[in-house]
Design a protein around this motif. Structure first.
Motif, PDB file in Angstrom:
ATOM      1  N   PHE A   8       0.805  -1.216   0.000  1.00  0.00           N
ATOM      2  CA  PHE A   8       0.000   0.000   0.000  1.00  0.00           C
ATOM      3  C   PHE A   8       0.842   1.273   0.000  1.00  0.00           C
ATOM      4  N   TYR A  39      -1.429  -1.606  -4.428  1.00  0.00           N
ATOM      5  CA  TYR A  39      -2.640  -0.810  -4.241  1.00  0.00           C
ATOM      6  C   TYR A  39      -2.251   0.550  -3.666  1.00  0.00           C
ATOM      7  N   GLN A  40      -3.143   1.492  -3.706  1.00  0.00           N
ATOM      8  CA  GLN A  40      -2.923   2.856  -3.225  1.00  0.00           C
ATOM      9  C   GLN A  40      -1.622   3.402  -3.820  1.00  0.00           C
ATOM     10  N   ASP A  41      -0.769   4.039  -3.008  1.00  0.00           N
ATOM     11  CA  ASP A  41       0.436   4.679  -3.538  1.00  0.00           C
ATOM     12  C   ASP A  41       1.519   3.703  -3.974  1.00  0.00           C
ATOM     13  N   CYS A  77      -3.451  -2.445  -9.012  1.00  0.00           N
ATOM     14  CA  CYS A  77      -4.869  -2.076  -8.974  1.00  0.00           C
ATOM     15  C   CYS A  77      -5.146  -1.009 -10.025  1.00  0.00           C
ATOM     16  N   ALA A  80      -6.545   2.486  -8.597  1.00  0.00           N
ATOM     17  CA  ALA A  80      -5.495   3.259  -7.928  1.00  0.00           C
ATOM     18  C   ALA A  80      -4.469   3.758  -8.934  1.00  0.00           C
ATOM     19  N   ARG A  84      -3.465   7.791 -10.220  1.00  0.00           N
ATOM     20  CA  ARG A  84      -2.106   8.272  -9.975  1.00  0.00           C
ATOM     21  C   ARG A  84      -1.270   8.375 -11.248  1.00  0.00           C
ATOM     22  N   GLY A 129       0.310   1.387   4.171  1.00  0.00           N
ATOM     23  CA  GLY A 129      -1.098   1.788   4.239  1.00  0.00           C
ATOM     24  C   GLY A 129      -1.377   2.650   5.452  1.00  0.00           C
ATOM     25  N   ASP A 130      -2.545   3.216   5.447  1.00  0.00           N
ATOM     26  CA  ASP A 130      -2.942   4.094   6.549  1.00  0.00           C
ATOM     27  C   ASP A 130      -3.765   3.354   7.563  1.00  0.00           C
TER      28      ASP A 130
END
Length: 130
Positions: A8, A39-41, A77, A80, A84, A129-130
């Motif tokens: 993440f 996924y994500q960043d 992903c 995502a 970006r 991840g957060d």
């Protein structure tokens, strides 16, 4: 043991490097990686345009080499990635963008691939991840 690994964090985060070291150790220990899911960043790790500082490990290149050499399933992903600016040739054409920055060994796909990997694996290991 079969592992599915989800990332993440962005390329410069310590967890991105730890994920790579974990994956290397898992294979060296005789385990299997059923899928790597970015996924994500972490989708930036799959970009062919990321340039690392000269005094840092080039994590995008290290991941690309690792996935290629071990013929792993490296999934990025799609939602995502598009948010970006990480696009393969097909998505660049679909959205009329001048170029793409995602190439083999990476594949764009949806969150269903993460769910499927979690079902196939004995363990889902997440980094960042957060």
């Amino acid at each position: 043991m079969k592992f599915a690994i989800a990332l993440f964090a962005p390329p410069h985060a310590p967890s991105s490097r730890r994920a790579l070291r974990f994956a290397e150790a898992a294979l060296a220990g005789g385990h299997e990686i059923v899928r790597l899911f970015f996924y994500q960043d972490s989708v930036h790790l799959a970009s062919s345009l990321t340039v690392s500082a000269q005094d840092e490990l080039d994590l995008p290149a290290a991941w690309r080499t690792f996935v290629s050499e071990h013929r792993l399933d490296g999934v990025v992903c799609i939602a995502a990635a598009l948010r970006r600016g990480v696009l393969n040739d097909e998505e660049a054409q679909r959205y009329a963008r001048a170029s793409h920055n995602l190439e083999a060994p990476w594949e764009l796909s949806g969150l269903g691939q993460l769910h499927e990997a979690a079902q196939e694996a004995d363990r889902l290991i997440c980094f960042g991840g957060d």
